[in-house]
Design a protein around this motif. Structure first.
Motif, PDB file in Angstrom:
ATOM      1  N   ASN A   1     -29.675  39.501 139.716  1.00 47.19           N
ATOM      2  CA  ASN A   1     -29.585  38.050 139.617  1.00 47.19           C
ATOM      3  C   ASN A   1     -29.279  37.517 141.012  1.00 47.19           C
ATOM      4  O   ASN A   1     -28.191  37.703 141.538  1.00 47.19           O
ATOM      5  CB  ASN A   1     -28.494  37.642 138.625  1.00 47.19           C
ATOM      6  N   LEU A   2     -30.234  36.837 141.624  1.00 49.99           N
ATOM      7  CA  LEU A   2     -30.075  36.353 142.974  1.00 49.99           C
ATOM      8  C   LEU A   2     -29.626  34.889 143.033  1.00 49.99           C
ATOM      9  O   LEU A   2     -29.604  34.301 144.114  1.00 49.99           O
ATOM     10  CB  LEU A   2     -31.370  36.522 143.749  1.00 49.99           C
ATOM     11  N   ASP A   3     -29.257  34.293 141.894  1.00 45.63           N
ATOM     12  CA  ASP A   3     -28.753  32.914 141.871  1.00 45.63           C
ATOM     13  C   ASP A   3     -27.310  32.933 142.355  1.00 45.63           C
ATOM     14  O   ASP A   3     -26.378  33.177 141.589  1.00 45.63           O
ATOM     15  CB  ASP A   3     -28.841  32.323 140.464  1.00 45.63           C
TER      16      ASP A   3
ATOM     17  N   THR B   1     -40.566  45.271 141.929  1.00 47.71           N
ATOM     18  CA  THR B   1     -39.790  44.033 141.883  1.00 47.71           C
ATOM     19  C   THR B   1     -38.496  44.300 141.116  1.00 47.71           C
ATOM     20  O   THR B   1     -38.477  45.079 140.175  1.00 47.71           O
ATOM     21  CB  THR B   1     -40.570  42.903 141.198  1.00 47.71           C
ATOM     22  N   TRP B   2     -37.440  43.643 141.540  1.00 47.74           N
ATOM     23  CA  TRP B   2     -36.138  43.827 140.930  1.00 47.74           C
ATOM     24  C   TRP B   2     -35.678  42.547 140.217  1.00 47.74           C
ATOM     25  O   TRP B   2     -34.492  42.355 139.975  1.00 47.74           O
ATOM     26  CB  TRP B   2     -35.122  44.209 142.010  1.00 47.74           C
ATOM     27  N   ASP B   3     -36.598  41.694 139.874  1.00 48.83           N
ATOM     28  CA  ASP B   3     -36.257  40.403 139.265  1.00 48.83           C
ATOM     29  C   ASP B   3     -35.429  40.548 137.990  1.00 48.83           C
ATOM     30  O   ASP B   3     -34.513  39.773 137.748  1.00 48.83           O
ATOM     31  CB  ASP B   3     -37.527  39.608 138.957  1.00 48.83           C
TER      32      ASP B   3
END
Length: 78
Positions: free
Chosen positions: A74-76, A68-70
């Motif tokens: 930042n995907l926001d 996982t790259w959480d």
């Protein structure tokens, strides 16, 4: 396949022979209307010339599916 003349062969014979041995690619020589080929007898393992990479992932490729790259991404998006 590279084609050369006997004069080119005579002037660069050591370099041409080294190239043939390193790459495995034969060279054709045109002497008038006759042709010759210089080629290595043994086949060349092209993979032996690959450079070793320090940061290549070693292990089971299936483990990559569960990464996982959480925290890194930042995907926001606005």
């Amino acid at each position: 396949m590279k084609t050369i003349t006997p004069t080119e062969l005579r002037g660069n014979i050591y370099q041409i022979l080294d190239d043939i041995l390193n790459t495995g690619v034969p060279v054709k020589i045109n002497k008038g209307d006759r042709k010759l080929i210089i080629a290595p007898i043994e086949s060349i393992d092209k993979l032996q010339n690959l450079r070793k990479r320090k940061h290549v992932i070693k292990g089971d490729p299936e483990d990559l599916v569960h990464i996982t790259w959480d925290k890194e991404v930042n995907l926001d998006l606005p």
